[in-house]
Design a protein around this motif. Structure first.
Motif, PDB file in Angstrom:
ATOM      1  N   VAL A  16       0.834  -1.206   0.000  1.00 40.95           N
ATOM      2  CA  VAL A  16       0.000   0.000   0.000  1.00 40.95           C
ATOM      3  C   VAL A  16       0.869   1.257   0.000  1.00 40.95           C
ATOM      4  N   GLU A  17       1.980   1.230   0.711  1.00 41.80           N
ATOM      5  CA  GLU A  17       2.866   2.394   0.766  1.00 41.80           C
ATOM      6  C   GLU A  17       3.379   2.766  -0.622  1.00 41.80           C
ATOM      7  N   GLU A  18       3.577   1.771  -1.477  1.00 44.57           N
ATOM      8  CA  GLU A  18       4.080   2.023  -2.824  1.00 44.57           C
ATOM      9  C   GLU A  18       3.049   2.731  -3.710  1.00 44.57           C
ATOM     10  N   THR A  19       1.788   2.748  -3.302  1.00 42.89           N
ATOM     11  CA  THR A  19       0.746   3.405  -4.102  1.00 42.89           C
ATOM     12  C   THR A  19       0.628   4.895  -3.806  1.00 42.89           C
ATOM     13  N   ILE A  20       1.358   5.378  -2.806  1.00 43.65           N
ATOM     14  CA  ILE A  20       1.284   6.796  -2.417  1.00 43.65           C
ATOM     15  C   ILE A  20       2.091   7.642  -3.408  1.00 43.65           C
ATOM     16  N   PRO A  21       1.529   8.751  -3.900  1.00 42.79           N
ATOM     17  CA  PRO A  21       0.199   9.270  -3.592  1.00 42.79           C
ATOM     18  C   PRO A  21      -0.860   8.966  -4.656  1.00 42.79           C
ATOM     19  N   ALA A  22      -0.434   8.683  -5.896  1.00 38.62           N
ATOM     20  CA  ALA A  22      -1.368   8.683  -7.020  1.00 38.62           C
ATOM     21  C   ALA A  22      -2.513   7.688  -6.858  1.00 38.62           C
ATOM     22  N   TYR A  45      -0.902  11.240   4.676  1.00 41.65           N
ATOM     23  CA  TYR A  45      -1.392  11.433   3.312  1.00 41.65           C
ATOM     24  C   TYR A  45      -2.405  12.571   3.258  1.00 41.65           C
ATOM     25  N   ALA A  46      -3.316  12.626   4.213  1.00 43.62           N
ATOM     26  CA  ALA A  46      -4.338  13.672   4.227  1.00 43.62           C
ATOM     27  C   ALA A  46      -3.712  15.053   4.367  1.00 43.62           C
ATOM     28  N   THR A  47      -2.695  15.176   5.229  1.00 42.24           N
ATOM     29  CA  THR A  47      -2.023  16.463   5.415  1.00 42.24           C
ATOM     30  C   THR A  47      -1.311  16.892   4.138  1.00 42.24           C
ATOM     31  N   ARG A  48      -0.575  15.963   3.542  1.00 47.62           N
ATOM     32  CA  ARG A  48       0.175  16.307   2.329  1.00 47.62           C
ATOM     33  C   ARG A  48      -0.762  16.598   1.158  1.00 47.62           C
ATOM     34  N   ARG A  49      -1.825  15.834   1.073  1.00 49.77           N
ATOM     35  CA  ARG A  49      -2.789  16.078   0.004  1.00 49.77           C
ATOM     36  C   ARG A  49      -3.373  17.484   0.138  1.00 49.77           C
TER      37      ARG A  49
END
Length: 481
Positions: A16-22, A45-49
């Motif tokens: 799952v980590e490899e799918t970040i962020p796209a 992820y939410a913060t960076r997004r």
């Protein structure tokens, strides 16, 4: 055959980590198991997004007048900066964040580079630029395929990125594979190949920009190339007499196949030998997906306009507003030659055409003699006419494909009211014979000083109404007649 979901949770977490962020969101919500595996990353992820997806520079606000929130240091910042705690005030600081974690660049889907922090007025910005470039950013430059291929010595780039906004911005563009919408810094016009004073900039930066464009257009050969998903280019400058920029530096983005809409302001592409600016179209054809072009507060010569429009094969919407620029550049705009060029080059494919004059005194340009092709290379004040001028007619100027037309009346001067009378001459018949698609006509009237139309204007406006125009209050849908 074993299922992916049968793997141990520790392995699923790594996957799952490899799918970040796209692809993170799609993966996380696909099933309960992967949602559980996404738990360690969701908060970050939410913060960076929130901070990077629609990126703008951090803004320090005056008090709480603009909706900012007070930080622990008793300063007010824009809402996004305050909520995420990620303060970035210029391109170099953004590059330093990306150098620490390259995945940050892949969050960015729109980016606005127009509001850099002011080096001269902000001590914090000035201090950040004086600091030595960190090793992480140096390594990012040293390993860049764009710098290695065409951009000169990496060490020179590192030195320039420390201080130069234009170098930092060009390097940033090599790192943005997911960006769809972009607004460039006003100093982007420094990247002008016709400016001999910028020889060093042009020698280093143009090859990199050219390579970005080439790779963006070769998706199979260069998957995930920077700017390969770019769709919308937004204005970098404001409008105004003092605002001016060459058009050429923006042309590389028009040549990216994914680009569908370009909107620019205060561009001059008219080599008048004095205050104008020459135009280099650079390549033979621009994006086949470019459907909408908006040029506000600009100055265009007929030859330069022809070179531009002839390279946009599928243009459907063209909106142009003219504004006289510094030292009177464009004060004698040949509007007849402009419209003639549009009609000759792209009238058959246009679905919407809007041509406006940006400032009130420029409306006099429509009060000259009727346009004739022999006048194409003349400026407005070079026209010679004996006695009363031969007034222009919309029936002679409009392209046959036009579907709607809006005129604006800013003053009730005699010349302007007479111009309306002559503009509409023969229009009713032309709508049957020459302009069969022209269904929507409106005349917007500025009503600053009076709530009602003065008597002196009633004859002209009623004549326009009889020709099919709706007479509206400027900026509204309120009917005046």
């Amino acid at each position: 055959m074993p299922s992916l979901l049968s793997l141990p949770l520790e392995l699923l977490v790594q996957i799952v980590e490899e799918t970040i962020p796209a692809d993170f969101e799609a993966t996380a919500v696909s099933c309960k198991t992967l949602f559980a595996a996404s738990a360690p990353f969701r908060a970050q992820y939410a913060t960076r997004r929130k901070r990077f997806r629609n990126f703008t520079f951090s803004r320090r606000l005056n008090g709480n007048l603009e909706g900012g929130e007070k930080s622990d240091s008793d300063e007010y910042w824009d809402e996004i900066t305050q909520e995420t705690g990620i303060r970035i005030m210029n391109t170099r600081e953004l590059l330093e964040h990306i150098a620490l974690d390259y995945s940050l660049a892949q969050y960015i889907q729109s980016i606005d580079l127009r509001e850099h922090g002011d080096v001269e007025e902000d001590e914090e910005v000035s201090s950040s630029l004086e600091a030595e470039v960190p090793e992480t950013l140096k390594n990012l430059v040293l390993t860049s395929p764009f710098i290695e291929a065409f951009g000169g010595e990496p060490d020179d780039w590192i030195g320039q990125i420390q201080w130069s906004e234009i170098y930092a911005d060009v390097f940033l563009l090599t790192l943005l594979p997911q960006v769809r919408k972009m607004g460039l810094h006003p100093r982007w016009d420094e990247l002008d190949p016709s400016n001999t004073r910028n020889t060093l900039i042009n020698k280093c930066l143009w090859p990199v920009l050219k390579m970005i464009t080439q790779r963006a257009n070769c998706a199979k050969k260069f998957p995930n190339a920077p700017l390969s998903m770019l769709s919308v280019v937004e204005p970098s400058r404001d409008v105004g007499y003092e605002e001016r920029s060459p058009l050429t530096p923006f042309i590389p983005f028009m040549a990216i196949n994914s680009v569908s809409e370009v909107s620019l302001r205060s561009c001059i592409f008219n080599d008048d030998g004095y205050t104008g600016i020459e135009f280099d179209p650079l390549v033979e054809c621009y994006s086949t997906n470019l459907r909408k072009l908006i040029l506000d507060s600009c100055v265009a010569g007929p030859e330069e306009l022809s070179q531009l429009l002839s390279r946009i094969p599928n243009l459907e919407i063209f909106e142009f507003s003219h504004e006289t620029k510094w030292h009177g550049c464009g004060h004698n705009w040949n509007v007849g030659a402009f419209l003639d060029t549009v009609q000759n080059v792209c009238a058959k494919k246009l679905k919407k055409l809007s041509v406006a004059i940006f400032t009130h005194f420029d409306i006099d340009m429509l009060c000259g003699p009727a346009y004739d092709p022999s006048m194409r290379d003349l400026e407005w004040d070079e026209f010679e006419s004996a006695g009363s001028p031969a007034w222009p007619r919309l029936a002679d100027m409009l392209p046959t494909s036009i579907e709607s037309l809006n005129l604006c009346l800013n003053t009730f001067g005699d010349d302007h009211l007479n111009c309306i009378i002559h503009l509409i001459e023969g229009l009713s018949d032309a709508r049957i014979t020459k302009l069969p698609h022209l269904d929507e006509l409106s005349l917007s009237v500025r009503m600053d000083s009076s709530p009602t139309i003065p008597d002196v204007a009633l004859e002209s406006l009623n004549a326009a109404k009889r020709s099919g125009f709706s007479i509206l209050k400027l900026g509204t849908s309120i009917a005046l007649l």
